[in-house]
Design a protein around this motif. Sequence first.
Motif, mmCIF file in Angstrom:
data_model
loop_
_atom_site.group_PDB
_atom_site.id
_atom_site.type_symbol
_atom_site.label_atom_id
_atom_site.label_comp_id
_atom_site.label_asym_id
_atom_site.label_seq_id
_atom_site.Cartn_x
_atom_site.Cartn_y
_atom_site.Cartn_z
ATOM 1 N N ALA A 50 3.851 -15.555 30.060
ATOM 2 C CA ALA A 50 2.946 -14.401 29.985
ATOM 3 C C ALA A 50 3.620 -13.230 29.260
ATOM 4 N N GLY A 51 4.884 -12.950 29.617
ATOM 5 C CA GLY A 51 5.610 -11.842 28.992
ATOM 6 C C GLY A 51 5.819 -12.055 27.504
ATOM 7 N N ILE A 52 6.268 -13.256 27.131
ATOM 8 C CA ILE A 52 6.537 -13.564 25.713
ATOM 9 C C ILE A 52 5.228 -13.577 24.916
ATOM 10 N N TRP A 53 4.167 -14.153 25.505
ATOM 11 C CA TRP A 53 2.869 -14.217 24.842
ATOM 12 C C TRP A 53 2.337 -12.817 24.523
ATOM 13 N N CYS A 54 2.349 -11.932 25.508
ATOM 14 C CA CYS A 54 1.824 -10.575 25.297
ATOM 15 C C CYS A 54 2.687 -9.794 24.304
ATOM 16 N N PHE A 55 4.008 -9.998 24.351
ATOM 17 C CA PHE A 55 4.912 -9.363 23.387
ATOM 18 C C PHE A 55 4.571 -9.835 21.975
ATOM 19 N N PHE A 56 4.393 -11.146 21.820
ATOM 20 C CA PHE A 56 4.100 -11.740 20.510
ATOM 21 C C PHE A 56 2.755 -11.248 19.971
ATOM 22 N N VAL A 57 1.719 -11.236 20.813
ATOM 23 C CA VAL A 57 0.383 -10.802 20.384
ATOM 24 C C VAL A 57 0.425 -9.345 19.922
ATOM 25 N N THR A 58 1.107 -8.492 20.702
ATOM 26 C CA THR A 58 1.198 -7.071 20.350
ATOM 27 C C THR A 58 1.920 -6.875 19.022
ATOM 28 N N ALA A 59 3.089 -7.518 18.887
ATOM 29 C CA ALA A 59 3.875 -7.379 17.654
ATOM 30 C C ALA A 59 3.105 -7.908 16.447
ATOM 31 N N ALA A 60 2.468 -9.076 16.607
ATOM 32 C CA ALA A 60 1.724 -9.689 15.493
ATOM 33 C C ALA A 60 0.560 -8.805 15.059
ATOM 34 N N CYS A 61 -0.175 -8.246 16.028
ATOM 35 C CA CYS A 61 -1.317 -7.384 15.697
ATOM 36 C C CYS A 61 -0.869 -6.102 15.006
ATOM 37 N N CYS A 62 0.252 -5.524 15.469
ATOM 38 C CA CYS A 62 0.790 -4.314 14.823
ATOM 39 C C CYS A 62 1.182 -4.600 13.372
ATOM 40 N N ALA A 113 12.867 -9.105 31.143
ATOM 41 C CA ALA A 113 14.204 -8.799 31.678
ATOM 42 C C ALA A 113 14.187 -8.763 33.205
ATOM 43 N N LEU A 114 13.098 -8.257 33.782
ATOM 44 C CA LEU A 114 12.953 -8.229 35.248
ATOM 45 C C LEU A 114 12.976 -9.637 35.818
ATOM 46 N N ARG A 115 12.225 -10.544 35.202
ATOM 47 C CA ARG A 115 12.162 -11.915 35.712
ATOM 48 C C ARG A 115 13.484 -12.660 35.489
ATOM 49 N N LYS A 116 14.235 -12.261 34.457
ATOM 50 C CA LYS A 116 15.560 -12.869 34.245
ATOM 51 C C LYS A 116 16.505 -12.501 35.379
ATOM 52 N N LYS A 117 16.307 -11.290 35.954
ATOM 53 C CA LYS A 117 17.150 -10.818 37.060
ATOM 54 C C LYS A 117 16.374 -10.893 38.381
ATOM 55 N N GLN A 118 15.607 -11.957 38.523
ATOM 56 C CA GLN A 118 14.714 -12.144 39.656
ATOM 57 C C GLN A 118 15.418 -11.987 41.000
ATOM 58 N N GLN A 119 16.592 -12.597 41.130
ATOM 59 C CA GLN A 119 17.316 -12.556 42.412
ATOM 60 C C GLN A 119 17.719 -11.132 42.799
ATOM 61 N N VAL A 133 7.867 3.506 31.926
ATOM 62 C CA VAL A 133 8.462 2.432 31.128
ATOM 63 C C VAL A 133 9.964 2.658 30.913
ATOM 64 N N SER A 134 10.373 3.889 30.615
ATOM 65 C CA SER A 134 11.798 4.172 30.387
ATOM 66 C C SER A 134 12.638 3.829 31.619
ATOM 67 N N SER A 135 12.118 4.133 32.803
ATOM 68 C CA SER A 135 12.836 3.799 34.043
ATOM 69 C C SER A 135 12.951 2.293 34.222
ATOM 70 N N TRP A 136 11.871 1.571 33.891
ATOM 71 C CA TRP A 136 11.896 0.107 34.014
ATOM 72 C C TRP A 136 12.938 -0.489 33.068
ATOM 73 N N VAL A 137 12.969 0.035 31.830
ATOM 74 C CA VAL A 137 13.915 -0.485 30.838
ATOM 75 C C VAL A 137 15.349 -0.141 31.248
ATOM 76 N N THR A 138 15.574 1.053 31.780
ATOM 77 C CA THR A 138 16.909 1.450 32.251
ATOM 78 C C THR A 138 17.415 0.461 33.306
ATOM 79 N N ALA A 139 16.545 0.153 34.270
ATOM 80 C CA ALA A 139 16.938 -0.722 35.387
ATOM 81 C C ALA A 139 17.162 -2.165 34.949
ATOM 82 N N THR A 140 16.360 -2.628 33.981
ATOM 83 C CA THR A 140 16.421 -4.052 33.620
ATOM 84 C C THR A 140 17.281 -4.347 32.397
#
Length: 479
Positions: free
Chosen positions: A426-438, A400-406, A75-82
């Motif tokens: 899908a990304g926003i939905w899963c983020f929202f569900v996780t945050a809301a449940c926490c 962030a990955l899909r924002k930099k799709q090209q 995950v840290s590598s993905w966040v670094t890149a995106t």
Amino acid sequence: MVEMENNPKKMMWTTLAMMAFSTVWGFGNVVNGYVYFDGTRVIFSWIVMFLLYFVPYALMVGELGATFKNSEGGVSSWVTATMGAKWAYYAGWTYWACHVVYISSKGTGGLRAMAWGIFGNTNWYDALPTFTTQLATLAVFLFFCWVASRGIPVLKGLATVAGTSMFIMSILFIIMMFAAPALNPHASYYSINWNWKNLMPTFNAKYLTSLSILVFGVGGCEKISPYVNKVKNPSKNFPKAMMALAIMVMVSAILGTFAMALMFDPKVVNNNLNEYISNGAYMAFDKLGQYYHVGGLFMYIYSWCNVIGQFSTLVISIDAPLRMLLGSKEAKEYIPKRLLKLNKHGAYINGIWMVIILSGGLIVAQALLPNAQAVMAQLVKLNSTTMPMRYLWVFAAYIALRKKQQKFAKNTTYQMTKHQGLAYTAGIWCFFVTAACCIMGIYSPDPFTLFLNIITPIILIALGIILPAIKKHQDAKLS
């Protein structure tokens, strides 16, 4: 592509599905779902959680893993890149901070498993004053911190063995429980009421504040991301493996719930929540042994597998997240130099001291709870509200990955969908569900539990913000 597909080193999608299943799922998830969601009423929630959360989550992990196939930092590598290095530091910090609570629960869980393995019950252990059990937990925790500081690798191998055996026992439990009525028809089983009302949950405050238990149960599939490109024809076979994973987990959850329903009356469970949260899995294996006329055999096997699993996981959870945080490129830029100190065994000794202060502090604070069962129940709930916070970075990285799709599309061998709107949703939905449940999971009718659920994340987040400020101040003094 033909060469890659015929490469004998490439794994079959069925192999990946089984690897992912053993990583994500465990018998404890079945027990927690049954206990927290009123028996068979959890089935509806499991199905919805799998279809609307787990499947897109797994497919997003697949796309991130396929895009950054040469990144070993997860995950840290993905966040670094995106998103950049600073956000990657916060992702790494979140992953580590979540383990502070998890570490506390492993010592408690290990001692409870040992009590079952020695005495065949926890009557004596649960009768001890909470101060005594927490003192014992603290001693175990400090011992394994010392083990981690010595860089002793043997327990890592034991963790794999224990994890595999626990997984096998979880599957065997379901098979043997459904076979039991045929082999021993005169034993005491509960009849399952197939009325629709008994399969549908009651949507009240208790339900909403317990959803984090299910999110915690299905999370963690980002651990399989390094294997996306090791599958034959990943664009076709990875989603197939993830669908198979979702089906296996769903079937396991449903059949496991029905197996539990044959053993335990939900009304009795609801009246003794802490006992079943703490001991439900052991009680289930104990009953299974009675059905097969082998006494406590299955319970003793499960207990000692769990002892090894809990204590070896404790060492790994002290060491591995710390290495991921302090060994990253971002560490030198955002973390004070003293925390990066290595001892002669190659362990981050000051980092381990930070774990001792935070996790040890939580262990000591829980001495104020009424008994050992209350401690275990409190840790299960606290884990369910803190551990899923690390999943938020998976979804943030995906958006962030899909924002930099090209920029990244040419690097990937697999995409969840080519439709940008669907990917964002899908990304926003899963983020929202996780945050809301926490957030909803923080609530507890017990004031002390509520206080710990609020103060623990606040302390960890504040510390994550303070460290870069200390580092900046140190750099300013040197310049």
